[in-house]
Structure formats: structure tokens, C-alpha cells
Scaffold this motif. Structure first.
Motif, PDB file in Angstrom:
ATOM      1  N   PRO A  72       0.246  17.113  15.938  1.00  0.00           N
ATOM      2  CA  PRO A  72       1.461  18.201  15.643  1.00  0.00           C
ATOM      3  C   PRO A  72       1.646  19.077  17.507  1.00  0.00           C
ATOM      4  N   SER A  73       1.097  18.795  17.955  1.00  0.00           N
ATOM      5  CA  SER A  73       1.517  19.113  20.038  1.00  0.00           C
ATOM      6  C   SER A  73       3.092  18.408  19.719  1.00  0.00           C
ATOM      7  N   SER A  74       3.491  16.981  19.114  1.00  0.00           N
ATOM      8  CA  SER A  74       4.474  16.386  20.345  1.00  0.00           C
ATOM      9  C   SER A  74       5.473  17.235  20.132  1.00  0.00           C
ATOM     10  N   LEU A  75       6.002  18.500  19.161  1.00  0.00           N
ATOM     11  CA  LEU A  75       7.651  19.063  19.351  1.00  0.00           C
ATOM     12  C   LEU A  75       7.109  19.782  19.586  1.00  0.00           C
ATOM     13  N   ALA A  76       5.750  20.683  20.223  1.00  0.00           N
ATOM     14  CA  ALA A  76       5.285  21.470  21.401  1.00  0.00           C
ATOM     15  C   ALA A  76       5.792  20.984  22.694  1.00  0.00           C
ATOM     16  N   LEU A  77       5.209  19.752  23.101  1.00  0.00           N
ATOM     17  CA  LEU A  77       5.786  18.785  24.253  1.00  0.00           C
ATOM     18  C   LEU A  77       6.882  18.377  24.502  1.00  0.00           C
ATOM     19  N   ILE A  78       7.423  18.461  23.353  1.00  0.00           N
ATOM     20  CA  ILE A  78       8.911  18.623  23.787  1.00  0.00           C
ATOM     21  C   ILE A  78       9.956  19.632  24.169  1.00  0.00           C
ATOM     22  N   GLU A 104      21.884  13.889  23.060  1.00  0.00           N
ATOM     23  CA  GLU A 104      20.143  12.770  23.357  1.00  0.00           C
ATOM     24  C   GLU A 104      20.124  11.850  24.950  1.00  0.00           C
ATOM     25  N   LYS A 105      21.089  10.995  25.043  1.00  0.00           N
ATOM     26  CA  LYS A 105      20.874  10.656  26.669  1.00  0.00           C
ATOM     27  C   LYS A 105      20.402  11.738  27.528  1.00  0.00           C
ATOM     28  N   TYR A 106      21.071  12.589  27.600  1.00  0.00           N
ATOM     29  CA  TYR A 106      21.176  13.795  28.555  1.00  0.00           C
ATOM     30  C   TYR A 106      18.991  14.898  28.492  1.00  0.00           C
ATOM     31  N   GLY A 142       9.922  13.820  17.208  1.00  0.00           N
ATOM     32  CA  GLY A 142       9.816  15.083  17.790  1.00  0.00           C
ATOM     33  C   GLY A 142      10.865  14.891  18.519  1.00  0.00           C
ATOM     34  N   MET A 143      12.162  14.067  19.445  1.00  0.00           N
ATOM     35  CA  MET A 143      13.661  14.527  19.416  1.00  0.00           C
ATOM     36  C   MET A 143      13.963  14.615  19.131  1.00  0.00           C
ATOM     37  N   LYS A 144      13.879  13.632  17.775  1.00  0.00           N
ATOM     38  CA  LYS A 144      15.245  13.535  16.847  1.00  0.00           C
ATOM     39  C   LYS A 144      15.331  14.755  16.078  1.00  0.00           C
ATOM     40  N   ILE A 145      14.015  15.538  16.105  1.00  0.00           N
ATOM     41  CA  ILE A 145      13.880  16.857  14.857  1.00  0.00           C
ATOM     42  C   ILE A 145      14.203  17.734  15.981  1.00  0.00           C
ATOM     43  N   ILE A 146      14.464  18.361  17.249  1.00  0.00           N
ATOM     44  CA  ILE A 146      14.732  18.718  18.209  1.00  0.00           C
ATOM     45  C   ILE A 146      16.305  18.683  18.018  1.00  0.00           C
ATOM     46  N   ILE A 147      16.953  17.355  17.871  1.00  0.00           N
ATOM     47  CA  ILE A 147      18.458  18.174  18.089  1.00  0.00           C
ATOM     48  C   ILE A 147      18.922  17.777  17.020  1.00  0.00           C
ATOM     49  N   PRO A 192       1.129   9.206  20.751  1.00  0.00           N
ATOM     50  CA  PRO A 192       2.425   8.318  21.057  1.00  0.00           C
ATOM     51  C   PRO A 192       3.684   8.338  20.869  1.00  0.00           C
ATOM     52  N   PHE A 193       4.085   7.393  21.275  1.00  0.00           N
ATOM     53  CA  PHE A 193       5.056   7.758  21.608  1.00  0.00           C
ATOM     54  C   PHE A 193       6.902   7.890  20.274  1.00  0.00           C
ATOM     55  N   GLU A 194       5.802   7.271  19.738  1.00  0.00           N
ATOM     56  CA  GLU A 194       6.210   6.914  18.193  1.00  0.00           C
ATOM     57  C   GLU A 194       6.442   8.799  17.398  1.00  0.00           C
ATOM     58  N   ALA A 195       5.905   9.622  18.280  1.00  0.00           N
ATOM     59  CA  ALA A 195       5.106  10.983  17.366  1.00  0.00           C
ATOM     60  C   ALA A 195       6.530  11.588  18.541  1.00  0.00           C
ATOM     61  N   VAL A 196       6.475  11.249  19.390  1.00  0.00           N
ATOM     62  CA  VAL A 196       7.579  11.872  20.733  1.00  0.00           C
ATOM     63  C   VAL A 196       9.413  12.125  20.034  1.00  0.00           C
TER      64      VAL A 196
END
Length: 274
Positions: free
Chosen positions: A120-126, A230-232, A255-260, A248-252
């Protein structure tokens, strides 16, 4: 590290492998790259636009940094690396679509694995990464409207990113809960994050569209604009000193897709429907 079209950053390598599903991206290929029982790795990092002059699909207008970027690379097995040397069948556009289709399917499987509940911390990480970096001063959009993703997709005529926007729009509520918790703590991370994403979108518009920022030209380049943002964002992530390697980077990636997608819905990426 040296310079050149094969100077792949560690983040680029990690992104490629985490979204490969450990399989060749060529449609129908059953080859698995790694075997947990030994150290073999059957993957080839392949250039979509050729690495060097005279190579397949070489683009003289690209820089070596662009040639070595995530956007210009695809993971294939050795056999399909050779197969795609046939430029009459495998163009830059067809290889980009091959990579996008493969990664969309891998992302769908990752999302279905409930990985966000496991980490669950992957979103907070981003959020921490993107909000902690001060982007150069750019005039921001002032819109705070939230629209239906479908309405925005239609208005901006998004094609390539449409499945991802539709797949991840369901996480909008989950992200809102995280934002609410952040705001209760008196933090402005949500505002800083959205401001940074908006600045990156405006930067992408300036770089890609130059002076013609009409809605017609934005629609024509909608997917390229999202890809550039996304690149930026990944470049910012790479610069952040707060990386947590225990996630795990899969979770990251998810998380990035959700933020976008959330920024898209909040009109920080692409245009507000009229």
C-alpha cells in the motif's frame, strides 16, 4: 557509465524488465527470459529506432540519449530480435505498438494480482517523489475541475492510452483517500504533486507542439503528450533521493499509472472538455 545509444540507465532497465512479464514482447512468443534455477537470461534489449547509423530504422534526428531511452527500447528473445530486423514488416510504429500491447497486458495482470493491497505504500512513495522536487517556474493551468475519464478521453481523442486510462480510473477513489490523509496532516504534497504534473504537461506541449497549441493539434498528439509527461515523471522519480527498494517495481509502475490517470481526470494533463 559511458555515453552512447547503449548507455541504459538502471531505471530504464528496471522499467523494461518489470513490464516485460519475464517474456518476449513478440506476439505469441512463449519464451521466458529468466529461470529461477540458474542464472541464464534470454532477453535482448532491442532498439526500436536503430542504435547506430546504418542500423534498422535508424533516425538521424535522434540523440544517443533518446536512442538509449525506455521509449525506444523493447525486450525480445534472440530469435525475434533477428525477425524484427525486417524493416518492411517491422516499422518504428509497429514495434512501438507491439511493446505497448505487451505492456498493457502485463499491467492488466499486475493490477489483477491486487499488488497495491500487498504494497500500500507504493502510491505514497510516488507522491513523495514527485512532490519533493521543485520544477522550474512555468505558468500553470488554474482548472480544478474533475471530469469523467470517458468524457475527457473522447474530447481529447486519446487512442493508445485509452485502455490504461479506463483500466486505472477505478483507483481514483483510493488515491483520494490517500490525499485526504495527507491533508489531515497539514501537508501540501497533493497540491505540489498536481502542480508538478501540470508543469510537465505544459512543458510537453511547448516541446511537442511549439506554437500550435490548438485543440486540433493537441488531439492529433494526445497520446504523445501523455507519453512525454510519463517520461518526465520517471526522470523526476530517478532524481529523487527517497527511493525505497523494498517495494517491488511492479507496484511502483502501477502507482505511477494511477497518479497519471488521476492527474488526467483532474485536467492537469490534456485539455478540459468545453
Amino acid at each position: 557509465m559511458g555515453k552512447g545509444p547503449r548507455n541504459y540507465s538502471q531505471l530504464t532497465r528496471t522499467r523494461l524488465f518489470s513490464l516485460s512479464g519475464n517474456q518476449c514482447a513478440f506476439p505469441g512468443c512463449p519464451i521466458t527470459f529468466t529461470n529461477p534455477e540458474n542464472d541464464t537470461n534470454l532477453s535482448n534489449i532491442c532498439h526500436i529506432a536503430g542504435a547506430e547509423k546504418g542500423g534498422e530504422r535508424y533516425d538521424p534526428n535522434m540523440t544517443d540519449k533518446e536512442r538509449a531511452s525506455y521509449e525506444n527500447l523493447i525486450l525480445l528473445c534472440a530469435n525475434h530480435h533477428l525477425t524484427t530486423n525486417d524493416v518492411s514488416k517491422h516499422t518504428v510504429l509497429s514495434l512501438k505498438k507491439m511493446k505497448q500491447d505487451h505492456e498493457k497486458e502485463v499491467l492488466r495482470k499486475i493490477g489483477a494480482s491486487d499488488i497495491l493491497n500487498k504494497y500500500p505504500s507504493s502510491l505514497a512513495l510516488i507522491i513523495n517523489h514527485i512532490s519533493s522536487i521543485d520544477i522550474e517556474n512555468v505558468d500553470m493551468l488554474t482548472s480544478t475541475n474533475i471530469y469523467s475519464p470517458d468524457k475527457k478521453i473522447t474530447y481529447n481523442e486519446v487512442v493508445v492510452y485509452k485502455p490504461i486510462l479506463e483500466e486505472y480510473k477505478v483507483y481514483h477513489g483510493k488515491l483520494n483517500k490517500i490525499y485526504s490523509e495527507i491533508e489531515k496532516q497539514g501537508s501540501f504534497k497533493k497540491e505540489l504533486l498536481l502542480q508538478n504534473i501540470n508543469k510537465l504537461y505544459l512543458k510537453a506541449k511547448g516541446e511537442l507542439l511549439e506554437i500550435d497549441t490548438s485543440i486540433e493539434n493537441i488531439r492529433k498528439n494526445a497520446d504523445k503528450l501523455i507519453e512525454l509527461v510519463e517520461k518526465y515523471l520517471w526522470e523526476l522519480y530517478e532524481k529523487s533521493p527517497n527511493a525505497k527498494e523494498d517495494i517491488p517495481f511492479e507496484a511502483v509502475n502501477v502507482g505511477m499509472k494511477i497518479i497519471i490517470v488521476d492527474a488526467f481526470v483532474r485536467c492537469k494533463i490534456l485539455e478540459e472538455p468545453k
